[in-house]
Design a protein around this motif. Structure first.
Motif, short mmCIF file in Angstrom:
data_model
loop_
_atom_site.label_atom_id
_atom_site.label_comp_id
_atom_site.label_asym_id
_atom_site.label_seq_id
_atom_site.Cartn_x
_atom_site.Cartn_y
_atom_site.Cartn_z
N THR A 49 0.91 -1.17 0.13
CA THR A 49 0.08 -0.06 -0.05
C THR A 49 0.77 1.35 -0.06
O THR A 49 1.74 1.38 0.90
CB THR A 49 -0.79 -0.04 1.30
OG1 THR A 49 -1.64 -1.15 1.24
CG2 THR A 49 -1.85 1.25 1.22
N THR A 137 -6.43 -0.13 -6.86
CA THR A 137 -5.61 -1.45 -6.65
C THR A 137 -5.11 -1.89 -8.14
O THR A 137 -5.76 -1.99 -8.83
CB THR A 137 -6.66 -2.59 -6.06
OG1 THR A 137 -6.96 -2.12 -4.88
CG2 THR A 137 -5.57 -3.87 -5.82
N THR A 161 -1.96 -1.51 -3.64
CA THR A 161 -3.26 -0.39 -3.32
C THR A 161 -2.25 1.15 -3.40
O THR A 161 -1.54 1.05 -2.88
CB THR A 161 -3.61 -0.68 -2.46
OG1 THR A 161 -4.43 -2.08 -2.38
CG2 THR A 161 -4.73 0.22 -2.04
N THR A 163 -2.90 4.97 -2.71
CA THR A 163 -3.86 5.76 -1.88
C THR A 163 -3.72 7.27 -2.40
O THR A 163 -2.51 7.51 -3.11
CB THR A 163 -3.68 5.79 -0.46
OG1 THR A 163 -2.53 6.13 -0.34
CG2 THR A 163 -4.08 4.34 -0.07
#
Length: 291
Positions: A49, A137, A161, A163
């Motif tokens: 992430t 994603t 992922t 953000t």
């Protein structure tokens, strides 16, 4: 797997990492967790992430358990549109070489290294995600070969992922009253992501004696002479306005500055320079104030 490898080359960016030889079979311990494994190649990641504009580092270890030197490589296939910069570095041993090639709308970084017999090779590839990458994603396919044969990984695919970021701009205006100043605190989300858990604190003039007309999501700290307002969720392109009134002591005189500053919130703000605003009034007496 050979067909799958060709498909990923056409669909996205292939980031292949040359192995850095570790002589004598001694391997430096990987600080990052292993996320995929094949017979001869392991892949670790600094995290799956990452925020837009951030970096992700993959560590590749290739083990040659045969009695002769063998060409091998390892890495990941990623979408070409996601990354703006890629660099390779050795964990131990010689510096790996990234060879860039392009075609069919994709960019690949391929580097091959001969791994000596009965040894392990370790190196890293660090990729910077574009600041304007669309949050979501993305598929990541571990990849590697040993002795000319493509390796089968477990798992065969990973999810990365991404953000977003939210550029919040803080504003502060002041309007004078009889012995009081009414402040309007504005928080604007310039996007691209939705901001959550945002807190903006306005530090009031030292001559403040009390605060009235506080919104429900604002709190006054009489010791710090500061008002903190929270906004649970603020969508891209929207603004939140909070208004309250500070009452000024009768002996006040001169400059009455107030400063509003963003003190909490997510995701990361790419431009913190606009997270602070100031409004200054002037007291001729405690009752006569101009802004």
């Amino acid at each position: 797997m050979r067909g799958m490898r060709s498909m990923w080359r056409a669909a996205g960016c292939a980031l292949m990492l040359a192995a850095a030889t570790v002589l004598g079979g001694a391997v430096q311990a990987q600080a990052d967790p292993v996320v995929a494994q094949s017979a001869n190649v392991s892949l670790a990641a600094s995290g799956l992430t990452v925020q837009a504009g951030g970096t992700v580092t993959f560590t590749v270890s290739v083990t040659n358990d045969t009695g002769s030197a063998t060409y091998a490589d390892g890495g990941v296939y990623l979408e070409a549109s996601l990354f703006q910069d890629v660099s390779c570095a050795a964990v131990t041993g010689p510096t790996p070489v990234c060879i860039e090639s392009s075609g069919s709308g994709s960019v690949s970084y391929n580097a091959w290294r001969q791994v000596p017999a009965n040894s392990t090779a370790v190196a890293t590839v660090t990729a910077t995600i574009k600041a304007n990458a669309v949050p979501g994603t993305y598929a990541v396919q571990p990849s590697g070969s040993f002795g000319g044969y493509v390796q089968d990984f477990t798992p065969a695919s990973l999810n990365l992922t991404v953000t977003g970021t939210a550029d919040l701009a803080v504003g502060l205006t002041a309007a004078s009253g009889l012995g009081s100043i009414t402040y309007t605190q504005t928080t604007t989300n310039n996007g691209p992501a939705t901001a959550t858990g945002t807190a903006v604190t306005t530090t009031l003039p030292g001559a403040t004696t009390s605060v009235t007309a506080l919104p429900a999501d604002c709190v006054y700290d009489s010791t710090a002479k500061a008002v903190t307002c929270t906004v649970n969720s603020l969508a891209n392109g929207t603004a939140a306005t909070r208004t309250f009134t500070a009452h000024i002591g009768a002996l006040a005189l001169g400059s009455l500055p107030a400063t509003a500053t963003r003190t909490a919130g997510a995701p990361q703000d790419p431009d913190p320079a606009n997270n602070t605003a100031t409004a200054t009034c002037n007291a001729l007496t405690g009752l006569i104030i101009t802004c």
